[in-house]
Each structure stands twice: as C-alpha cells, then as structure tokens.
Design an enzyme around this catalytic site. Sequence first.
Site, PDB file in Angstrom:
ATOM      1  N   GLY A   1     -12.764  -3.394   1.497  1.00 30.49           N
ATOM      2  CA  GLY A   1     -13.866  -4.185   0.971  1.00 30.49           C
ATOM      3  C   GLY A   1     -15.072  -3.286   0.743  1.00 30.49           C
ATOM      4  O   GLY A   1     -15.371  -2.421   1.570  1.00 30.49           O
TER       5      GLY A   1
ATOM      6  N   ILE B   1     -13.403  -8.861   6.709  1.00 28.52           N
ATOM      7  CA  ILE B   1     -14.810  -9.223   6.496  1.00 28.52           C
ATOM      8  C   ILE B   1     -14.941 -10.020   5.193  1.00 28.52           C
ATOM      9  O   ILE B   1     -14.642  -9.507   4.113  1.00 28.52           O
ATOM     10  CB  ILE B   1     -15.711  -7.969   6.457  1.00 28.52           C
ATOM     11  CG1 ILE B   1     -15.494  -7.104   7.711  1.00 28.52           C
ATOM     12  CG2 ILE B   1     -17.175  -8.384   6.297  1.00 28.52           C
ATOM     13  CD1 ILE B   1     -15.819  -7.754   9.034  1.00 28.52           C
TER      14      ILE B   1
ATOM     15  N   GLU C   1       0.816  -1.220   0.000  1.00 31.33           N
ATOM     16  CA  GLU C   1       0.000   0.000   0.000  1.00 31.33           C
ATOM     17  C   GLU C   1       0.854   1.277   0.000  1.00 31.33           C
ATOM     18  O   GLU C   1       0.323   2.364  -0.187  1.00 31.33           O
ATOM     19  CB  GLU C   1      -0.964  -0.013   1.192  1.00 31.33           C
ATOM     20  CG  GLU C   1      -2.027  -1.088   1.049  1.00 31.33           C
ATOM     21  CD  GLU C   1      -2.923  -1.243   2.265  1.00 31.33           C
ATOM     22  OE1 GLU C   1      -4.137  -1.337   2.101  1.00 31.33           O
ATOM     23  OE2 GLU C   1      -2.394  -1.286   3.392  1.00 31.33           O
TER      24      GLU C   1
ATOM     25  N   MET D   1      -9.328  -2.006   8.075  1.00 37.28           N
ATOM     26  CA  MET D   1      -8.883  -2.362   9.420  1.00 37.28           C
ATOM     27  C   MET D   1      -8.044  -1.290  10.116  1.00 37.28           C
ATOM     28  O   MET D   1      -7.454  -1.568  11.161  1.00 37.28           O
ATOM     29  CB  MET D   1      -8.109  -3.696   9.358  1.00 37.28           C
ATOM     30  CG  MET D   1      -8.955  -4.820   8.791  1.00 37.28           C
ATOM     31  SD  MET D   1      -8.063  -6.363   8.528  1.00 37.28           S
ATOM     32  CE  MET D   1      -7.737  -6.868  10.197  1.00 37.28           C
ATOM     33  N   GLU D   2      -7.948  -0.096   9.525  1.00 37.82           N
ATOM     34  CA  GLU D   2      -7.099   0.946  10.136  1.00 37.82           C
ATOM     35  C   GLU D   2      -7.704   2.342  10.162  1.00 37.82           C
ATOM     36  O   GLU D   2      -7.369   3.152  11.047  1.00 37.82           O
ATOM     37  CB  GLU D   2      -5.741   1.048   9.402  1.00 37.82           C
ATOM     38  CG  GLU D   2      -4.868  -0.179   9.471  1.00 37.82           C
ATOM     39  CD  GLU D   2      -5.242  -1.231   8.437  1.00 37.82           C
ATOM     40  OE1 GLU D   2      -5.886  -0.879   7.425  1.00 37.82           O
ATOM     41  OE2 GLU D   2      -4.900  -2.413   8.646  1.00 37.82           O
TER      42      GLU D   2
ATOM     43  N   ASP E   1     -12.120  -5.984  -2.898  1.00 36.89           N
ATOM     44  CA  ASP E   1     -13.037  -7.132  -2.764  1.00 36.89           C
ATOM     45  C   ASP E   1     -14.393  -6.621  -2.304  1.00 36.89           C
ATOM     46  O   ASP E   1     -14.537  -5.449  -1.978  1.00 36.89           O
ATOM     47  CB  ASP E   1     -12.473  -8.146  -1.752  1.00 36.89           C
ATOM     48  CG  ASP E   1     -12.277  -7.516  -0.375  1.00 36.89           C
ATOM     49  OD1 ASP E   1     -11.163  -7.043  -0.103  1.00 36.89           O
ATOM     50  OD2 ASP E   1     -13.249  -7.434   0.402  1.00 36.89           O
TER      51      ASP E   1
HETATM   52  N1  ADE Z   1      -9.290  -4.676   3.490  1.00 37.10           N
HETATM   53  C1  ADE Z   1      -9.555  -5.036   2.218  1.00 37.10           C
HETATM   54  N2  ADE Z   1     -10.658  -5.799   2.165  1.00 37.10           N
HETATM   55  C2  ADE Z   1     -11.093  -5.936   3.436  1.00 37.10           C
HETATM   56  C3  ADE Z   1     -12.162  -6.643   4.032  1.00 37.10           C
HETATM   57  N3  ADE Z   1     -12.995  -7.360   3.293  1.00 37.10           N
HETATM   58  N4  ADE Z   1     -12.304  -6.574   5.380  1.00 37.10           N
HETATM   59  C4  ADE Z   1     -11.431  -5.847   6.108  1.00 37.10           C
HETATM   60  N5  ADE Z   1     -10.405  -5.186   5.611  1.00 37.10           N
HETATM   61  C5  ADE Z   1     -10.231  -5.220   4.277  1.00 37.10           C
END
Ligand code: ADE
Length: 233
Positions: free
Chosen positions: A79, A156, A13, A176-177, A200
């Site tokens: 996501g 997730i 990243e 997540m951050e 995703d």
């Molecule tokens: N970062 C990228 N995709 C994610 C997801 N599905 N859940 C949490 N963090 C992510």
Amino acid sequence: MKKVGIIGAMELEVEVLKERMEIRNRLEKASMEFLEGTLSGTEVVVVRSGIGKVNAALCAQILCDCFEVTHIINTGVAGSLKNEINIGDIVVSTDALHHDMDVQVFGYPLGEVPQMGCLAFQADAKLAQLAVSCCKEVNPDIAVYQGRVVSGDQFISDKGIKGKLIQNFQGYCVEMEGAAIAHAAYLNHVPFVIIRAISDKADDSAQMAYPAFEKAAAARSEALVEYMLPKIL
Ligand code: ADE
C-alpha cells in the site's frame, strides 16, 4: 557463486517466477515449498512464504540455513504511503522496520526492536540501486521510488492509521513481510532488498482497490526481479 533467495508472500507474487524458472529440485520445509533452479541464468530459490511477519522470517531463515543463499529479494505488492506514489508504481527499499513494534515504555523509539542496535534494517545499497536502474529499463512507463518500507501484521485500509504510519516512520509503502525478511537477513549477514509494486493507497479505498490491482502489480515486481537477476554481482 551467487544464489538468490526470492520470497513472495502469496502465490500470485511468485507465480510468474515459478512458471519461468527451470526447476531442479523441490523441498518442503515448515509447510513451504522451496523451488531450486535457475532463472535468467541465475541460481535461485523461489518460495511463497505465506502472509505476515512470522511466516516471512521463518522463510528467510530457512533460505539462509538450508540453501545458503547469498542474496535475498522480497517481491510483492504494498500500500502506498505517499500521495505521489500511485497504484502500479514501484518502491525499492532503502530500509525496513516493524511499524507494530512498540517498547517506548523502556525508552526505545517506536518501531525499534529492543537490543538490535538499529531502528530500521538497511537494504543492500548495491541491490537497491540495481533494482532502481533496472526498473527504469524494464518498466519505463512507471515511476520507481526508493524509500522506507514499513511492515506489520495488519492490512492498512484506514486514512487515520495511514497518517500515523507516515507521521511516525516516514514510510513510502506498507506491507506485511518486508521488515521480517530484512530482520532475518540482517541477523544472518545476507544482503537483501525489498521490491514492492503498489496495489492500493492504504486508505479507505484500499479494500476495493487491492483485489482489482494486486495481480498486475505483483507481475510488475516479478518482471523487475527476473530482469535484474543476471546483473547482480
Ligand atoms: N499489502 C498490499 N497493500 C497493503 C496494505 N494496504 N496494508 C498492508 N499490506 C498490504
């Protein structure tokens, strides 16, 4: 003078930004390597925080304390939480919250950190607007959305959990951050924005999709960050 702290959780990243910046100084703190220098003619500190909210908050605090950054940008992947937001699209934060914070038993709304006085941490409106307009110039072929980023210490990959995040928080993307960086920036009165490219759909397809799309998605977000840097006032 402006000095922009740029945080990515994973090496992929921030790797393009690291390659393209002129590095003047390297400092290790909390096992993170902070690279000081210039990128697009702008003073920057680029750092890989590591994954999850604790790493991200520590990293943002170090940027404030040791580098006195004037702005913080969080770049990376996420996501999607909306049907129309596809892999490769970009989400720019309006605000960010901790989707895994739950003190409802004492009357706080789900996601609110007690005694903070707000449910979500507001991104800087000017930085967010700049990111959106720059995205249309630098990535004209992809869609850019402005909305809420929800963060938690979970990847997730489940339709049911995704549905709950949408229902509870009206999030545009999950990662997540971001909320931890937003939280630290808020406490330090430093303007921030989160820029995330979708890797995703945060559902049962995420485990397969993520490894296939993370690198290209991360690079899109990095390209946008590099492009907008000289335009930050
Ligand atoms: N970062 C990228 N995709 C994610 C997801 N599905 N859940 C949490 N963090 C992510």
